[in-house]
Design an enzyme around this catalytic site. Sequence first.
Site, PDB file in Angstrom:
ATOM      1  N   HIS A 216      -3.909   4.687   4.296  1.00  6.72           N
ATOM      2  CA  HIS A 216      -5.025   3.737   4.310  1.00  6.72           C
ATOM      3  C   HIS A 216      -6.235   4.359   3.611  1.00  6.72           C
ATOM      4  CE1 HIS A 216      -8.033   0.937   5.593  1.00  6.72           C
ATOM      5  NE2 HIS A 216      -8.672   1.890   6.248  1.00  6.72           N
TER       6      HIS A 216
ATOM      7  N   TYR B 111       3.445   5.844  11.140  1.00  8.74           N
ATOM      8  CA  TYR B 111       3.754   4.440  11.453  1.00  8.74           C
ATOM      9  C   TYR B 111       4.480   3.663  10.345  1.00  8.74           C
ATOM     10  CZ  TYR B 111      -0.623   3.675   8.853  1.00  8.74           C
ATOM     11  OH  TYR B 111      -1.593   3.664   7.888  1.00  8.74           O
TER      12      TYR B 111
ATOM     13  N   ARG C  85       0.867  -1.189   0.000  1.00 13.03           N
ATOM     14  CA  ARG C  85       0.000   0.000   0.000  1.00 13.03           C
ATOM     15  C   ARG C  85       0.893   1.225   0.000  1.00 13.03           C
ATOM     16  NH1 ARG C  85      -2.491   1.194   5.422  1.00 13.03           N
ATOM     17  NH2 ARG C  85      -0.931   2.847   5.340  1.00 13.03           N
TER      18      ARG C  85
HETATM   19  C1  LIG Z   1     -15.505  -5.785  10.835  1.00 11.12           C
HETATM   20  C2  LIG Z   1     -14.630  -4.574  10.767  1.00 11.12           C
HETATM   21  N1  LIG Z   1     -13.704  -4.374  11.731  1.00 11.12           N
HETATM   22  C3  LIG Z   1     -12.894  -3.284  11.680  1.00 11.12           C
HETATM   23  C4  LIG Z   1     -13.039  -2.350  10.670  1.00 11.12           C
HETATM   24  C5  LIG Z   1     -12.127  -1.119  10.628  1.00 11.12           C
HETATM   25  N2  LIG Z   1     -11.199  -1.242   9.526  1.00 11.12           N
HETATM   26  C6  LIG Z   1     -11.439  -0.658   8.346  1.00 11.12           C
HETATM   27  S1  LIG Z   1     -10.261  -0.981   7.219  1.00 11.12           S
HETATM   28  C7  LIG Z   1      -9.364  -1.883   8.328  1.00 11.12           C
HETATM   29  C8  LIG Z   1      -8.056  -2.529   7.904  1.00 11.12           C
HETATM   30  C9  LIG Z   1      -8.238  -3.527   6.812  1.00 11.12           C
HETATM   31  O1  LIG Z   1      -7.012  -3.979   6.349  1.00 11.12           O
HETATM   32  P1  LIG Z   1      -6.891  -4.971   5.140  1.00 11.12           P
HETATM   33  O2  LIG Z   1      -7.971  -5.987   5.183  1.00 11.12           O
HETATM   34  O3  LIG Z   1      -5.489  -5.459   5.118  1.00 11.12           O
HETATM   35  O4  LIG Z   1      -7.210  -4.060   3.868  1.00 11.12           O
HETATM   36  P2  LIG Z   1      -6.395  -2.810   3.300  1.00 11.12           P
HETATM   37  O5  LIG Z   1      -7.012  -1.587   3.935  1.00 11.12           O
HETATM   38  O6  LIG Z   1      -4.973  -2.991   3.649  1.00 11.12           O
HETATM   39  O7  LIG Z   1      -6.640  -2.810   1.833  1.00 11.12           O
HETATM   40  C10 LIG Z   1      -9.995  -1.922   9.563  1.00 11.12           C
HETATM   41  C11 LIG Z   1      -9.471  -2.602  10.759  1.00 11.12           C
HETATM   42  C12 LIG Z   1     -14.026  -2.606   9.698  1.00 11.12           C
HETATM   43  N3  LIG Z   1     -14.228  -1.787   8.670  1.00 11.12           N
HETATM   44  N4  LIG Z   1     -14.804  -3.725   9.759  1.00 11.12           N
END
Ligand SMILES: Cc1ncc(C[n+]2csc(CCOP(=O)(O)OP(=O)(O)O)c2C)c(N)n1
Length: 377
Positions: free
Chosen positions: A275, A284, A271
Amino acid sequence: MADTMLGTAVSAESLVPRLSRTGDVHRVLSDDGLTVLGSAPAVPDSEVGAMLDEMVKARVASDRLFALQRQGRAGTHPPIHGQEAVVVGAAAALDPAWDWVVPQYRELVALGRYGSKVLERACLYQRGHPEGGHFPAGVRVFPSQISLAAQIPHALGLAWGMQLKGDPGVALVFFGDGASSEGDFYETANFAGVLGAPVIFCLVNNGWAISTPVSAQTAAPTFAAKAAAFGFPGVRVDGNDALAVYAVVAAARERALAGDGPTLIEAVTYRMGPHTTADDPKRYVPAEEREAWTARDPIARLRAHLEAGRQWDDERQARAESAAHTAVDDAWAAAEATPVAADAFFEHVYAELSPRLQAQRAELRARLGGEDGAPCR
Ligand SMILES: Cc1ncc(C[n+]2csc(CCOP(=O)(O)OP(=O)(O)O)c2C)c(N)n1
Ligand SMILES: [Mg+2]
């Protein structure tokens, strides 16, 4: 008599024997894009050029949506910067007439292979319009999913449905390294293995889940290794190499359509951006880590490959960028021309609003000058 014996583990080795590997990561292009490693899959040059066009469009669209958020015209945006090859390479191996794509929330800008409606709906979504959550009939793409991993069971439902009907299609679901820690992933993958459903699990390992690094996400040696527990192959592919992603997804699709069941693909990428528009990764992400991945930029890499074969040059790049801006202009203009009620976000979640939400909606309507009960535009 019921068969109570379990068989032997499925090996990933046979899935893509033609591809070169660095460690266990399948690749076609060297980091600089100038060397084709091993025997590359036969992808026509025109198809590769179209893939690069789509990757350029994805980056332009994502950058533009980022800027629109900063101008207060669009909602929170999760950039795709650095991950374009995963989505474009995978989509190029699919048949939009039959195969479903079930995204997480970063992928829609890169799904031009499924038609211009996808970007249009992504823009509507970014404007907070309820129609951004629907795709027209014939577009086999699901809307963005924010609730992590909730899209994964949906993909199995689609795949199982096609399996039962005898349709010649697969469902490919994108989800992140973070989403892979949810129960929805384990439950779906287990059930998919038992059913032998035509589903492709595309786990996008981009190094981070907001500020959680993959080292804190799992103690497994790789994400792909988890497939062994479900009884189907798990493969790692260089997610910054569109040709390698194409080859691995094409092989997984062939397997699924032959009735041999699911595949877990771990696309190893990075990435490059925050985010979302609401994040500050400087707090971080180690600068040297990001720097190291800059040298593997998926767009620069595919471009170098095509330029070496005289299939791409500055003029072709300028055309790709200009076409991308026009596509975004059109999609955004269509979205802005579609009225959205300021209180629309109270709809489509609950059949009946709770008393607290009813009060909030009334307050919003009063502040906007509308009368309680009347929709405000
Ligand atoms: C069930 C749930 N828990 C927590 C969140 C908060 N949240 C949003 S994005 C994220 C990180 C997701 O990371 P990843 O699956 O690796 O996807 P990336 O953003 O790296 O593409 C979190 C913890 C959420 N949206 N849904
Ligand atoms: Mg991630």
